[in-house]
Every structure is written in structure tokens, then in C-alpha cells.
Write an enzyme that holds these catalytic residues in place. Structure first.
Site, mmCIF file in Angstrom:
data_model
loop_
_atom_site.group_PDB
_atom_site.id
_atom_site.type_symbol
_atom_site.label_atom_id
_atom_site.label_comp_id
_atom_site.label_asym_id
_atom_site.label_seq_id
_atom_site.Cartn_x
_atom_site.Cartn_y
_atom_site.Cartn_z
ATOM 1 N N ASP A 172 -8.921 -9.051 3.364
ATOM 2 C CA ASP A 172 -7.794 -8.305 3.928
ATOM 3 C C ASP A 172 -7.763 -6.864 3.409
ATOM 4 O O ASP A 172 -7.419 -5.930 4.138
ATOM 5 C CB ASP A 172 -6.471 -8.992 3.565
ATOM 6 C CG ASP A 172 -6.326 -10.324 4.277
ATOM 7 O OD1 ASP A 172 -6.807 -10.439 5.414
ATOM 8 O OD2 ASP A 172 -5.744 -11.247 3.688
ATOM 9 N N ARG A 216 -8.127 -0.970 4.318
ATOM 10 C CA ARG A 216 -8.802 0.308 4.064
ATOM 11 C C ARG A 216 -9.473 0.839 5.329
ATOM 12 O O ARG A 216 -9.421 2.036 5.609
ATOM 13 C CB ARG A 216 -9.831 0.170 2.923
ATOM 14 C CG ARG A 216 -9.165 0.141 1.551
ATOM 15 C CD ARG A 216 -10.204 0.161 0.439
ATOM 16 N NE ARG A 216 -10.963 -1.083 0.373
ATOM 17 C CZ ARG A 216 -10.523 -2.194 -0.230
ATOM 18 N NH1 ARG A 216 -9.379 -2.212 -0.848
ATOM 19 N NH2 ARG A 216 -11.269 -3.289 -0.255
ATOM 20 N N THR A 266 3.194 -11.875 5.049
ATOM 21 C CA THR A 266 2.501 -12.905 4.262
ATOM 22 C C THR A 266 1.837 -12.319 3.004
ATOM 23 O O THR A 266 1.150 -13.041 2.285
ATOM 24 C CB THR A 266 1.418 -13.590 5.129
ATOM 25 O OG1 THR A 266 0.703 -12.580 5.834
ATOM 26 C CG2 THR A 266 2.030 -14.563 6.112
ATOM 27 N N ASN A 276 5.439 -9.173 0.350
ATOM 28 C CA ASN A 276 6.751 -9.679 0.763
ATOM 29 C C ASN A 276 6.889 -11.179 0.483
ATOM 30 O O ASN A 276 7.909 -11.645 -0.010
ATOM 31 C CB ASN A 276 6.927 -9.386 2.257
ATOM 32 C CG ASN A 276 8.118 -10.101 2.861
ATOM 33 O OD1 ASN A 276 9.255 -9.728 2.627
ATOM 34 N ND2 ASN A 276 7.849 -11.138 3.640
ATOM 35 N N ALA A 333 13.117 -7.944 -7.776
ATOM 36 C CA ALA A 333 13.934 -8.230 -8.962
ATOM 37 C C ALA A 333 15.324 -7.578 -8.867
ATOM 38 O O ALA A 333 15.680 -6.735 -9.696
ATOM 39 C CB ALA A 333 13.197 -7.774 -10.231
HETATM 40 P P1 NAP Z 1 -5.652 -6.546 -2.896
HETATM 41 O O1 NAP Z 1 -6.329 -7.122 -4.079
HETATM 42 O O2 NAP Z 1 -6.425 -5.810 -1.851
HETATM 43 O O3 NAP Z 1 -4.793 -7.704 -2.160
HETATM 44 C C1 NAP Z 1 -4.042 -8.639 -2.896
HETATM 45 C C2 NAP Z 1 -4.068 -9.969 -2.144
HETATM 46 O O4 NAP Z 1 -3.255 -9.862 -0.953
HETATM 47 C C3 NAP Z 1 -5.473 -10.369 -1.672
HETATM 48 O O5 NAP Z 1 -5.667 -11.746 -1.887
HETATM 49 C C4 NAP Z 1 -5.445 -10.026 -0.184
HETATM 50 O O6 NAP Z 1 -6.383 -10.807 0.578
HETATM 51 C C5 NAP Z 1 -4.012 -10.389 0.147
HETATM 52 N N1 NAP Z 1 -3.470 -9.793 1.381
HETATM 53 C C6 NAP Z 1 -3.539 -8.518 1.818
HETATM 54 N N2 NAP Z 1 -2.889 -8.375 2.992
HETATM 55 C C7 NAP Z 1 -2.414 -9.607 3.315
HETATM 56 C C8 NAP Z 1 -1.655 -10.105 4.407
HETATM 57 N N3 NAP Z 1 -1.240 -9.330 5.397
HETATM 58 N N4 NAP Z 1 -1.316 -11.432 4.401
HETATM 59 C C9 NAP Z 1 -1.700 -12.236 3.391
HETATM 60 N N5 NAP Z 1 -2.410 -11.819 2.327
HETATM 61 C C10 NAP Z 1 -2.760 -10.519 2.293
HETATM 62 O O7 NAP Z 1 -4.431 -5.670 -3.477
HETATM 63 P P2 NAP Z 1 -3.998 -4.136 -3.375
HETATM 64 O O8 NAP Z 1 -5.162 -3.259 -3.070
HETATM 65 O O9 NAP Z 1 -3.157 -3.876 -4.578
HETATM 66 O O10 NAP Z 1 -2.978 -4.076 -2.113
HETATM 67 C C11 NAP Z 1 -3.269 -4.597 -0.873
HETATM 68 C C12 NAP Z 1 -2.141 -5.522 -0.498
HETATM 69 O O11 NAP Z 1 -1.959 -6.480 -1.529
HETATM 70 C C13 NAP Z 1 -0.779 -4.822 -0.387
HETATM 71 O O12 NAP Z 1 -0.585 -4.326 0.926
HETATM 72 C C14 NAP Z 1 0.190 -5.893 -0.781
HETATM 73 O O13 NAP Z 1 0.767 -6.553 0.354
HETATM 74 C C15 NAP Z 1 -0.611 -6.916 -1.537
HETATM 75 N N6 NAP Z 1 -0.063 -7.010 -2.902
HETATM 76 C C16 NAP Z 1 0.492 -8.196 -3.248
HETATM 77 C C17 NAP Z 1 1.090 -8.329 -4.487
HETATM 78 C C18 NAP Z 1 1.705 -9.643 -4.832
HETATM 79 O O14 NAP Z 1 1.600 -10.570 -4.004
HETATM 80 N N7 NAP Z 1 2.345 -9.776 -5.982
HETATM 81 C C19 NAP Z 1 1.139 -7.256 -5.372
HETATM 82 C C20 NAP Z 1 0.564 -6.056 -4.989
HETATM 83 C C21 NAP Z 1 -0.044 -5.942 -3.725
HETATM 84 P P3 NAP Z 1 -7.994 -10.664 0.383
HETATM 85 O O15 NAP Z 1 -8.280 -11.483 -0.831
HETATM 86 O O16 NAP Z 1 -8.570 -11.284 1.625
HETATM 87 O O17 NAP Z 1 -8.310 -9.204 0.234
#
Ligand code: NAP
Length: 269
Positions: free
Chosen positions: A53, A58, A166, A169, A190
Site C-alpha cells: 500500500d 507514493r 482501513t 483511522n 487520544a
Molecule cells: P507504511 O509503513 O507505508 O504503512 C503502514 C501500514 O499501513 C502498512 O502495513 C500498509 O500496508 C498499511 N496501509 C496503508 N494504507 C492502507 C489502507 N488504505 N488500508 C489498510 N492498510 C493500509 O507507513 P507510513 O509510510 O508511515 O504511512 C502510510 C500510511 O500508514 C498512512 O497513510 C497511514 O494511514 C498508515 N499509518 C498507520 C498507523 C497506525 O495504524 N498506527 C500509523 C502511521 C501511519 P503495506 O504493508 O501493504 O504497505
């Protein structure tokens, strides 16, 4: 069918599995008469994104939200956006040539970040997050279409699209929203709810024609971070930020209408 002039972009991340998959895919597509570009070509009819994802996010940002549909081959960890598994590549090519797919529109979130001097414009695929940059509680006045809703205190707020519901959020307890619904979701990070402060503890889903406004207290205007799809951005003297559904859209090839529900079950349960 004459595929001679049909161009397909393959956009891959750099890991070994993705590069191997891209090479195989390229050979198979060329054999079926397509022209394959490994750099973004705006004359293409399809973007195939190879990776997880993160690679999809990107690819869309780097190529400035193209209207050419995307489809993803998952070599990543979760791959929620990435529908096809490498072992199903042949089936995908056949379905694509036979036009056995639909094209779904995905809604994006746009933010107008207004500082004391000027406004900056952002577009997000998953979400745009407003949070304190110094591990301090931030205070935000939240309004929807000009109606004051709450004085929020906590770590911050996530404003997500349906397809981002998903992602971050979901981790903070927000609801899952079907990707083609025209809505935005505002989820607290939080939130403090005590005798001193009252913040909503749950997320709110608002119709797509609403404007969500976050007005920062003056003392937080230089200690607030904006995170757009995982990319941190800093602005001096932020006064307020308005969010709405973007006028831009991106498009996604869907080969199986049941895929979304299968994906939810297999990736989250
Ligand atoms: P990243 O390592 O690229 O992504 C974090 C995880 O979120 C990965 O497992 C990614 O899947 C998954 N993901 C991304 N978009 C998704 C979607 N629409 N539905 C379900 N899973 C999804 O992290 P990053 O570069 O910091 O940020 C990219 C995205 O990660 C952000 O847009 C944000 O939504 C998410 N994120 C999540 C958290 C959290 O859950 N606590 C915290 C920061 C950011 P893949 O393994 O396939 O890449």
C-alpha cells in the site's frame, strides 16, 4: 484485438520481490502486444503498481494524482489497495484484455492549511493528520460547515477518506467506510475527556459536501505537525485548516466486486 499501441505503466518499488514480479509482468504484457513503460507515461491506459500500500500511495503522489486507473500487484506486507497476487498475474492479464473489470472512483481529502501569511493546499489518499509536534496536548476548535462542534484536547485528529478508513483511522477505533462512499471521517487521537476537558471520544462521519474546520489555539500554531499519507509537513504560524472532499479523484480497477469483503476478512480478522 489489436493491442499494438496500448501503453501500460509498471510502477514498482525497489525490493527484490517487486522487481522480479515487474520483470515477469513486463514480459507477459509485451507478449500480449502491449507497450510497457517503467516510468510514468501520461499516454498510458493503465498504471500497474507493484509493491504494498505504501508503494501505491507514493506512486499516486509522485505522479500527481493521475486520472489513469491504477491496479496493484501485492508484494508488500498488507496490500489493502493491491488486489492481485503475483501468482495470479496471468488471470489478471486475461481479465484485463477481456474487459472483465469495473473502474471505481476513489475520493480524496483536500486540506487548506492557512498560516498568518498564506494558505497551502494538500491532497491526501488515506488521510491528513493534525497533531502536536512536541508530544504536548493540542487544543483545537472543531467546526463543521461553520457550526462549532467541540473544543478538542488530545494528541490530534485524523481526517480520513473512505479508502483510508482501513489505515491509521482503523487503528484509532474509527469505522470502516466502503471506498466509493462520498464521506470524510474525523477521528480523535487520544482525546481527553475529563472534568477539565470534554472531547468527543468517537469518530464522526460527515457527508462529502461538508467542510471540516480545525482552528488551532495560538500557542500551538508553531508546534503542530501535518502528516499527509505518512509524510510530515511543517508550517509556521498555522491559524486554521479546512478539509473537504477533493475535486480530484483517482481511479482503481476492480476485478472482483467481492474482493473488498474478502480483503477485510483475510487482512483484519
Ligand atoms: P507504511 O509503513 O507505508 O504503512 C503502514 C501500514 O499501513 C502498512 O502495513 C500498509 O500496508 C498499511 N496501509 C496503508 N494504507 C492502507 C489502507 N488504505 N488500508 C489498510 N492498510 C493500509 O507507513 P507510513 O509510510 O508511515 O504511512 C502510510 C500510511 O500508514 C498512512 O497513510 C497511514 O494511514 C498508515 N499509518 C498507520 C498507523 C497506525 O495504524 N498506527 C500509523 C502511521 C501511519 P503495506 O504493508 O501493504 O504497505
Amino acid at each position: 484485438m489489436n493491442n499494438k499501441r496500448r501503453i501500460i505503466n509498471i510502477i514498482s518499488n525497489r525490493n527484490f520481490e517487486s522487481r522480479k514480479t515487474s520483470m515477469e509482468l513486463k514480459e507477459k504484457l509485451i507478449k500480449r502486444g502491449f507497450i510497457v513503460r517503467e516510468r510514468f507515461d501520461k499516454r498510458a491506459e493503465l498504471n500497474i503498481c507493484v509493491g504494498g500500500d505504501g508503494s501505491f500511495l507514493r506512486a499516486v503522489h509522485r505522479n500527481k494524482f493521475p486520472t489513469i486507473p491504477f491496479v496493484g500487484i501485492n508484494t508488500g506486507h498488507l496490500g489493502f489497495f493491491q488486489e492481485i497476487l503475483p501468482e495470479n498475474m496471468d488471470e489478471f492479464i486475461n481479465k484485463y484484455i477481456n474487459k472483465e473489470y469495473i473502474v471505481e472512483e476513489l475520493f480524496l481529502v483536500s486540506a487548506e492549511v492557512c498560516t498568518k501569511d498564506k494558505c497551502y493546499y494538500l491532497t491526501g489518499i488515506n488521510e491528513i493528520v493534525v497533531k502536536g509536534s512536541k508530544s504536548k496536548v493540542i487544543h483545537i476548535d472543531v467546526s463543521i460547515d461553520g457550526n462549532h462542534l467541540e473544543h478538542f484536547c488530545g494528541d490530534g485528529m485524523i481526517i480520513s477518506t473512505p479508502s483510508g478508513s482501513t489505515a491509521y483511522n482503523f487503528s484509532v477505533g474509527g469505522s470502516i467506510i466502503y471506498p466509493t462512499l462520498n464521506t470524510l471521517q474525523l477521528a480523535p487521537l487520544a482525546p481527553i475527556s475529563s472534568k477539565a476537558y470534554r472531547s468527543l471520544l468517537n469518530s464522526i462521519v460527515v457527508p462529502g459536501d461538508c467542510v471540516i474546520s480545525l482552528k488551532l489555539e495560538n500557542r500551538y500554531s508553531n508546534s503542530t505537525l501535518i502528516v499527509n499519507d505518512g509524510v510530515e509537513l511543517r508550517y509556521d504560524n498555522i491559524d486554521h485548516i479546512n478539509f473537504k472532499i477533493s475535486d480530484k479523484k483517482i481511479y482503481r480497477l476492480v476485478l472482483d466486486k467481492n474482493m473488498y469483503w474478502n480483503n477485510l476478512r483475510s487482512k483484519f480478522l
